[in-house]
Design a protein around this motif. Sequence first.
Motif, PDB file in Angstrom:
ATOM      1  N   LYS A 176       0.832  -1.206   0.000  1.00 44.69           N
ATOM      2  CA  LYS A 176       0.000   0.000   0.000  1.00 44.69           C
ATOM      3  C   LYS A 176       0.867   1.258   0.000  1.00 44.69           C
ATOM      4  O   LYS A 176       0.509   2.268  -0.613  1.00 44.69           O
ATOM      5  N   MET A 208     -12.556  -1.807  -1.264  1.00 49.63           N
ATOM      6  CA  MET A 208     -11.978  -1.215  -2.477  1.00 49.63           C
ATOM      7  C   MET A 208     -12.580  -1.822  -3.750  1.00 49.63           C
ATOM      8  O   MET A 208     -11.890  -2.048  -4.746  1.00 49.63           O
ATOM      9  N   GLN A 214      -5.437   3.161   2.307  1.00 50.79           N
ATOM     10  CA  GLN A 214      -6.329   3.073   1.160  1.00 50.79           C
ATOM     11  C   GLN A 214      -7.049   4.391   0.899  1.00 50.79           C
ATOM     12  O   GLN A 214      -7.139   4.842  -0.242  1.00 50.79           O
TER      13      GLN A 214
END
Length: 880
Positions: free
Chosen positions: A378, A534, A419
């Motif tokens: 990430k 997501m 995220q």
Amino acid sequence: MFKNIWFQIHWFIGITAGTILMTIGVSGALLAFREEIMDVLSPGVMHVKVQEQQALTPQQLLEKIRDQEPERRVTSMSITPQPGASARVVFAPPPGVRRGEARYVDPYTGAVLPPPTGMEFFEITERFHRWLLLPTEIGKIVLGTLGLGLLTLALSGLYLRWPRRPLSLSAWFRLDFQLQGRSFLWNLHSIIGTWLLVMYVIFSITGTYWALDWFKQGINTLAGEGRPPQMQRAGGNEGKRQGGEHAHKDKGQEAAPAPLELTLAWQAFIAKVPHFENAQMRLPEKSTQPIQILFLGENAPHERARSRMTVLPQTGEVKQLELYEDKSFGGKAIAAIYPLHMGTFFGLPGRIIMALASLMMPLFGITGWMLYLDRRRKKAALRTERAALARTEQAAPPAANEVTARGPFLVAYASQAGQAERVALHTAALLRQSGAQVTVQSLARTTPEKLRHHQRILFIASTFGEGDAPDSARAFERRMRMSSGESLAHVEYALLALGDRNYAKYCGFGHTLDHWLRNRGAKALFPLVEVDRMEPAALQKWESMLASHGVIDAAVAGRQAPRDTAVAPQAGWQAWSLSERLQLNPGSQGEPIFHIELRHAANDGAWQAGALAEVLPRHAPDRIALLLQRLRLDGSLLVDSNGARHALQDLLATSVLPLAHAAPDTHDKQAAAQALADTLQPLAARSYSVASVPQDGAVHLLVRQARHEDGLGLASGWLTEYADVGATLQVRLVENANFAPAGDVPAIFIGNGSGMAGLRGHLRARVGAGQARNWLLFGERNRRHDFLYQEELEQWLAEGKLARLDLAFSRDQSQRVYVQDRLREAGEELRRWIAEGAVIYVCGSLEGMAAGVDAALIEALGEQAVEDLIEQHRYRRDVY
């Protein structure tokens, strides 16, 4: 900051020492049941067939062993009175070897039995567990350091995962196997870590006690034991003295040592301790030295609750007797260290629990590594998005358009694992590609008060755990709850909520933030968009909604999806016909409200209760005609726009009209018309709550006419007056996740005016599904003129499909009465419905009704209860 420091310490120790700790844990689990495993693998060795004859005495066993092993000396003999239990002896080690060989002896015959199967394996396993097969002193230092590392991991893990609601048992101990991806890994890592926390603290402290001398000395000092006296070795002072006497008697010749005799010593022991569980005799090298007997009493609490007796073998005189029962509390605590480490302190259940805890260590190493690698991935994705955003800063700005005309944007994010930050950076890049000025900022660096300095804000908010704000946004959340109610009426916003649908409070923080913004008067450009783990389609919907509301250019939407997401196609606009229009409140003191029905030619519209219908409005024909007259242009002239040919009058009807009407060049009307067309921007869609279900065969809308100084409102005027019945409208149905059905649970519907639309859609769906636990509170001005859908509601009430109907017509009495007043009057009933799991739906005007209902709910239920309803998604609003 403090928490971040501990997080860095936790993961660093985990990835450096975690692999070794995993192997130590597995080896410890094997050693926990070493005796039982070897006994199963070697029948007839550790236990023999029980004989009718008496077991041999220690002296008899010693003589039998001497006959079989004349060259080897026995240093230790363990006797267990259990029938059939073999005696265990240890031979003196050969020169240069640290430990002697242990063997089992038949208690009835004295035969030295073969070594048990697996003994060598377990000896190697034990050396690994205690010293990592390193030289003893080095291995002890390494193991002691690892023990302190495990203690740090356990305690820092407890601190890092401390629940927001520490009194909730489910937050501490509930393992949720419905979760997926990182959420499941975190749940597994943290919840099982909580289960086993006490065991790992015990492992680390007791293991370090044996490994590090300074730690051991510190524990002994705390226990009041100090440094234990050194054990007297064979050939001590007494032996030296007596040996000296023999040497003096015969200086030239060494007398042969007399064989060790155990009979008198054993008889003395039996006289003092007739009942015991185990006795270990430490045999001296010379027969003149005392014998030490370590033994467990009949009711010993654990295998190290040993007493000590010292006996002279020649006379059977007891020189010393130290009973476990006489030890100090500190001495007993020190004696319990080994049983605590092995779990035997709590019997067989304790051994099983500690063995399982040891076997679980690889789980933490594996899940920890997976979380660490996911975090690195990430971070790499974040760097990519930051680079993409930086490239948009360096690129030449696009030409002025509707986006740039609307001014700068703040993109605010609340991220737990990166995220939300990644999506925020991607959204900011799209805005810059569209020509807008953008500031990207974490909610950790802003406050609710600072939001007042921005007019256009895009929020990307993750949810942590059960509906909580991410760690970085906790301070913002606290200030948000404590803010005194400053107005944000000048703020336009859109909100993307990231979450995991497997959690009960799905996207809980996003809904809390949305609720707070609406209560402060901020205007939502479109309903909150939820994203499950997501999900690419939901992320694309976010971009599509931004594009359809003029926030970003449609040309850039979906062009650069985040690295690990794919772009999914979205349903476009469809042509619907206006099939019916009926005013529902003739004679009302308020503005007219119209029931409008839209039908699709293919009859393929599909939606669920709570959905929204987005309608592309048009300007009134007479307004377009007046503008064309001022511009001295022919509306039938064909112009190019977005790759298609349109009549100028049609293009103007669906566009933002120019503010200044400069007279064009009259010599070239076509060029003037095209120049005008090139400056036009399309009108933004308007959203309306759908008041019907698909089974009705049409989309029903409730539209109240809005009047301004220059006439009717654009969209309401088009739908209620200017569009002819039978006209074609461009419509798009969109889900309203913030106002979706809640299933077969009690439902309370609260609304006023045209807000009845969103409530009616839900009621029709629930009545059709046979769900009768419905309570409606509705308010308007006069019962005679403003009781919308009166016949339908009264019929449902009579048939039991509506459990309760409370009406508030404010102008029918001298004192104004509103729906929030009816809610207060029914406080006891409200609390009962909420206790039964009811979901609250509020639809209607934000100012007045929605804020009043919110205050009434807090008054009846308490502020914390209302916050819990929001986080549980049981308080759903569609207000405007």
